[in-house]
Write a protein that holds these residues in place. Structure first.
Motif, PDB file in Angstrom:
ATOM      1  N   ASN A  80      13.275  -6.272   4.171  1.00  0.00           N
ATOM      2  CA  ASN A  80      13.353  -5.241   5.210  1.00  0.00           C
ATOM      3  C   ASN A  80      12.978  -3.866   4.672  1.00  0.00           C
ATOM      4  O   ASN A  80      12.310  -3.078   5.357  1.00  0.00           O
ATOM      5  CB  ASN A  80      14.765  -5.201   5.803  1.00  0.00           C
ATOM      6  CG  ASN A  80      15.115  -6.455   6.573  1.00  0.00           C
ATOM      7  OD1 ASN A  80      14.228  -7.123   7.126  1.00  0.00           O
ATOM      8  ND2 ASN A  80      16.391  -6.800   6.619  1.00  0.00           N
ATOM      9  N   ARG A  81      13.382  -3.573   3.444  1.00  0.00           N
ATOM     10  CA  ARG A  81      13.091  -2.258   2.863  1.00  0.00           C
ATOM     11  C   ARG A  81      11.603  -2.057   2.585  1.00  0.00           C
ATOM     12  O   ARG A  81      11.109  -0.914   2.586  1.00  0.00           O
ATOM     13  CB  ARG A  81      13.897  -2.088   1.569  1.00  0.00           C
ATOM     14  CG  ARG A  81      13.707  -0.737   0.874  1.00  0.00           C
ATOM     15  CD  ARG A  81      14.052   0.433   1.782  1.00  0.00           C
ATOM     16  NE  ARG A  81      13.839   1.720   1.134  1.00  0.00           N
ATOM     17  CZ  ARG A  81      12.654   2.305   0.965  1.00  0.00           C
ATOM     18  NH1 ARG A  81      11.566   1.691   1.393  1.00  0.00           N
ATOM     19  NH2 ARG A  81      12.560   3.483   0.381  1.00  0.00           N
ATOM     20  N   MET A  82      10.877  -3.137   2.379  1.00  0.00           N
ATOM     21  CA  MET A  82       9.438  -3.026   2.144  1.00  0.00           C
ATOM     22  C   MET A  82       8.697  -2.464   3.349  1.00  0.00           C
ATOM     23  O   MET A  82       7.544  -2.036   3.234  1.00  0.00           O
ATOM     24  CB  MET A  82       8.858  -4.386   1.767  1.00  0.00           C
ATOM     25  CG  MET A  82       9.221  -4.848   0.359  1.00  0.00           C
ATOM     26  SD  MET A  82       8.541  -3.810  -0.968  1.00  0.00           S
ATOM     27  CE  MET A  82       6.783  -4.108  -0.779  1.00  0.00           C
ATOM     28  N   ASP A  83       9.339  -2.436   4.515  1.00  0.00           N
ATOM     29  CA  ASP A  83       8.718  -1.854   5.706  1.00  0.00           C
ATOM     30  C   ASP A  83       8.764  -0.335   5.697  1.00  0.00           C
ATOM     31  O   ASP A  83       8.134   0.308   6.547  1.00  0.00           O
ATOM     32  CB  ASP A  83       9.425  -2.373   6.967  1.00  0.00           C
ATOM     33  CG  ASP A  83       9.246  -3.862   7.176  1.00  0.00           C
ATOM     34  OD1 ASP A  83       8.236  -4.412   6.680  1.00  0.00           O
ATOM     35  OD2 ASP A  83      10.115  -4.487   7.808  1.00  0.00           O
ATOM     36  N   THR A  84       9.543   0.253   4.770  1.00  0.00           N
ATOM     37  CA  THR A  84       9.693   1.703   4.705  1.00  0.00           C
ATOM     38  C   THR A  84       8.949   2.239   3.482  1.00  0.00           C
ATOM     39  O   THR A  84       9.202   1.781   2.366  1.00  0.00           O
ATOM     40  CB  THR A  84      11.177   2.091   4.601  1.00  0.00           C
ATOM     41  OG1 THR A  84      11.877   1.544   5.721  1.00  0.00           O
ATOM     42  CG2 THR A  84      11.346   3.601   4.579  1.00  0.00           C
ATOM     43  N   PRO A  85       8.054   3.205   3.657  1.00  0.00           N
ATOM     44  CA  PRO A  85       7.309   3.737   2.513  1.00  0.00           C
ATOM     45  C   PRO A  85       8.234   4.402   1.491  1.00  0.00           C
ATOM     46  O   PRO A  85       9.312   4.895   1.821  1.00  0.00           O
ATOM     47  CB  PRO A  85       6.381   4.782   3.159  1.00  0.00           C
ATOM     48  CG  PRO A  85       6.257   4.368   4.583  1.00  0.00           C
ATOM     49  CD  PRO A  85       7.595   3.779   4.935  1.00  0.00           C
ATOM     50  N   GLY A  86       7.790   4.407   0.242  1.00  0.00           N
ATOM     51  CA  GLY A  86       8.532   5.070  -0.817  1.00  0.00           C
ATOM     52  C   GLY A  86       8.686   4.181  -2.044  1.00  0.00           C
ATOM     53  O   GLY A  86       8.213   3.035  -2.080  1.00  0.00           O
ATOM     54  N   THR A  87       9.361   4.715  -3.044  1.00  0.00           N
ATOM     55  CA  THR A  87       9.587   4.001  -4.299  1.00  0.00           C
ATOM     56  C   THR A  87      11.078   3.983  -4.592  1.00  0.00           C
ATOM     57  O   THR A  87      11.722   5.037  -4.602  1.00  0.00           O
ATOM     58  CB  THR A  87       8.849   4.684  -5.467  1.00  0.00           C
ATOM     59  OG1 THR A  87       7.449   4.704  -5.184  1.00  0.00           O
ATOM     60  CG2 THR A  87       9.086   3.944  -6.777  1.00  0.00           C
ATOM     61  N   ILE A  88      11.635   2.785  -4.818  1.00  0.00           N
ATOM     62  CA  ILE A  88      13.059   2.684  -5.134  1.00  0.00           C
ATOM     63  C   ILE A  88      13.244   1.811  -6.372  1.00  0.00           C
ATOM     64  O   ILE A  88      12.410   0.957  -6.695  1.00  0.00           O
ATOM     65  CB  ILE A  88      13.900   2.153  -3.955  1.00  0.00           C
ATOM     66  CG1 ILE A  88      13.564   0.700  -3.651  1.00  0.00           C
ATOM     67  CG2 ILE A  88      13.729   3.022  -2.741  1.00  0.00           C
ATOM     68  CD1 ILE A  88      14.514   0.085  -2.636  1.00  0.00           C
TER      69      ILE A  88
ATOM     70  N   GLU B 132       0.795  -1.224   0.000  1.00  0.00           N
ATOM     71  CA  GLU B 132       0.000   0.000   0.000  1.00  0.00           C
ATOM     72  C   GLU B 132       0.830   1.277   0.000  1.00  0.00           C
ATOM     73  O   GLU B 132       0.364   2.329  -0.458  1.00  0.00           O
ATOM     74  CB  GLU B 132      -0.960   0.017   1.198  1.00  0.00           C
ATOM     75  CG  GLU B 132      -0.294   0.008   2.578  1.00  0.00           C
ATOM     76  CD  GLU B 132       0.106  -1.386   3.046  1.00  0.00           C
ATOM     77  OE1 GLU B 132       0.591  -1.493   4.187  1.00  0.00           O
ATOM     78  OE2 GLU B 132      -0.086  -2.352   2.278  1.00  0.00           O
ATOM     79  N   ASP B 133       2.080   1.233   0.464  1.00  0.00           N
ATOM     80  CA  ASP B 133       2.853   2.476   0.521  1.00  0.00           C
ATOM     81  C   ASP B 133       4.304   2.320   0.052  1.00  0.00           C
ATOM     82  O   ASP B 133       5.094   3.256   0.163  1.00  0.00           O
ATOM     83  CB  ASP B 133       2.845   3.059   1.945  1.00  0.00           C
ATOM     84  CG  ASP B 133       3.390   2.099   2.996  1.00  0.00           C
ATOM     85  OD1 ASP B 133       3.922   1.028   2.615  1.00  0.00           O
ATOM     86  OD2 ASP B 133       3.290   2.418   4.193  1.00  0.00           O
ATOM     87  N   THR B 134       4.678   1.155  -0.482  1.00  0.00           N
ATOM     88  CA  THR B 134       6.058   0.929  -0.931  1.00  0.00           C
ATOM     89  C   THR B 134       6.046   0.248  -2.297  1.00  0.00           C
ATOM     90  O   THR B 134       5.302  -0.717  -2.506  1.00  0.00           O
ATOM     91  CB  THR B 134       6.829   0.051   0.071  1.00  0.00           C
ATOM     92  OG1 THR B 134       6.762   0.631   1.372  1.00  0.00           O
ATOM     93  CG2 THR B 134       8.286  -0.097  -0.352  1.00  0.00           C
ATOM     94  N   THR B 135       6.895   0.737  -3.184  1.00  0.00           N
ATOM     95  CA  THR B 135       7.078   0.115  -4.496  1.00  0.00           C
ATOM     96  C   THR B 135       8.563  -0.064  -4.749  1.00  0.00           C
ATOM     97  O   THR B 135       9.341   0.876  -4.561  1.00  0.00           O
ATOM     98  CB  THR B 135       6.482   0.973  -5.621  1.00  0.00           C
ATOM     99  OG1 THR B 135       5.064   1.101  -5.417  1.00  0.00           O
ATOM    100  CG2 THR B 135       6.739   0.336  -6.987  1.00  0.00           C
ATOM    101  N   ILE B 136       8.944  -1.273  -5.138  1.00  0.00           N
ATOM    102  CA  ILE B 136      10.333  -1.557  -5.476  1.00  0.00           C
ATOM    103  C   ILE B 136      10.376  -2.149  -6.880  1.00  0.00           C
ATOM    104  O   ILE B 136       9.700  -3.138  -7.168  1.00  0.00           O
ATOM    105  CB  ILE B 136      10.977  -2.523  -4.464  1.00  0.00           C
ATOM    106  CG1 ILE B 136      11.075  -1.859  -3.085  1.00  0.00           C
ATOM    107  CG2 ILE B 136      12.367  -2.956  -4.940  1.00  0.00           C
ATOM    108  CD1 ILE B 136      11.698  -2.731  -2.009  1.00  0.00           C
ATOM    109  N   TYR B 137      11.169  -1.524  -7.743  1.00  0.00           N
ATOM    110  CA  TYR B 137      11.410  -2.034  -9.087  1.00  0.00           C
ATOM    111  C   TYR B 137      12.709  -2.831  -9.080  1.00  0.00           C
ATOM    112  O   TYR B 137      13.684  -2.458  -8.423  1.00  0.00           O
ATOM    113  CB  TYR B 137      11.521  -0.889 -10.086  1.00  0.00           C
ATOM    114  CG  TYR B 137      10.229  -0.133 -10.303  1.00  0.00           C
ATOM    115  CD1 TYR B 137       9.222  -0.663 -11.116  1.00  0.00           C
ATOM    116  CD2 TYR B 137      10.014   1.107  -9.697  1.00  0.00           C
ATOM    117  CE1 TYR B 137       8.034   0.023 -11.311  1.00  0.00           C
ATOM    118  CE2 TYR B 137       8.835   1.793  -9.897  1.00  0.00           C
ATOM    119  CZ  TYR B 137       7.841   1.246 -10.706  1.00  0.00           C
ATOM    120  OH  TYR B 137       6.665   1.932 -10.897  1.00  0.00           O
TER     121      TYR B 137
END
Length: 314
Positions: free
Chosen positions: A276-284, A59-64
């Motif tokens: 672990n990074r999926m716990d932090t909101p944002g897009t990377i 809902e608040d994190t996107t990782i490509y």
């Protein structure tokens, strides 16, 4: 042969970093390689569909996840469409390593601590007569003195022996995917890394000496075929055929130590980092060598075992 292809592809990661040094062999002055009569790398015909891109999101994190080739011929057109949109929408670009001026300045010291053989030991003293003949023949073919890498461990000589023919044929780390992404990201996108230079060096340096020598001899035996092998990998990468790329790069690895250290253990580490990074909101936007995102035990496989759904978006 496939095992050798995988190591060639993996080696380009370290070579892209090694080539930032003043010389491949410290202070050894290498002669200009003999002129090539092969077809220029830029003329290789490739499909236009584009390299593969994956995404995982909540809902608040996107990782490509984007698979890279660390050195490419110039003028390969791949930065477009979903790849460009994904990067520009991201707040951070994460690569295997970051090469800042400070890191580049310390790399020479790291190489001296990892790649140089103990005093009194030379590279060719580690080879039997047959292996030495194969190695010296390959060095002569690419226009290098047979003793150019005598101070160095077999893994370091293997990487340079694999990459120098590619440089001669038009492959360039400055045209590699990471370099292009860095330039396209600009100053507004933050940077991150999954590993350090010292760790990547250690992956090779800590291989058993038997595996290092085998890698060196296989590289020397195939020195005439290195360009055609990487051309085939790049063609599959540009087309976005991850399954075919996996067959070329990762299947039938006969050395379990190499398979685990160069691919599977690192894939597992990166999957944990992403989890672990999926716990932090944002897009990377994460860009790693394409072999890590292809085949069994890929980063995507490791993420799916952790309960994530990874979707291909290009």
């Amino acid at each position: 042969m496939r095992n050798f292809k995988t190591r060639i592809a993996s080696a380009t990661s370290a070579v892209a970093m090694l080539l930032t040094l003043p010389a491949c062999a410290q202070t050894q002055q290498l002669p200009t390689p003999v002129e090539s009569t092969r077809v220029a790398a830029e003329t290789v015909e490739m499909e236009k569909s584009g390299p593969a891109l994956w995404q995982l999101a909540d809902e608040d994190t996107t990782i490509y996840l984007f698979g890279t080739v660390h050195a490419l011929p110039k003028d390969v057109d791949w930065y477009k469409g979903d790849i460009a949109e994904a990067l520009t929408s991201s707040e951070k670009l994460v690569t295997e390593i970051m090469m800042t001026p400070e890191i580049e300045a310390s790399t020479q010291q790291i190489i001296m601590s990892k790649a140089v053989l103990p005093s009194g030991t030379t590279l060719r003293s580690l080879l039997d007569d047959e292996q030495k003949t194969i190695y010296e023949t390959a060095m002569t073919k690419i226009g290098l003195p047979v003793g150019a890498f005598d101070r160095f461990e077999p893994w370091f000589a293997s990487i340079n022996l694999a990459m120098l023919p590619l440089l001669k044929e038009g492959y360039d780390p400055n045209a590699g995917v990471e370099k292009i992404l860095e330039g396209k990201a600009g100053p507004d996108i933050a940077r991150g890394e999954l590993e350090t230079v010292e760790f990547q060096m250690s992956v090779f340096d800590e291989l058993p000496i038997e595996s290092q020598v085998k890698f060196l001899v296989e590289t020397a035996e195939n020195v005439d075929n290195i360009k055609s092998m990487l051309d085939a990998m790049v063609a599959e990468w540009v087309e976005g055929d991850a399954d075919a790329l996996a067959i070329l790069m990762n299947d039938s690895m006969t050395d379990p130590v190499i398979a685990d250290r160069l691919l599977y253990a690192r894939n597992s580490n990166w999957a944990e980092w992403i989890d672990n990074r999926m716990d932090t909101p944002g897009t990377i936007f994460i860009a790693v060598g394409a072999g890590h995102l292809a085949g069994d035990k890929s980063v995507q496989d490791m993420l799916e075992t952790r309960g994530f759904t990874v979707t291909r978006v290009q």
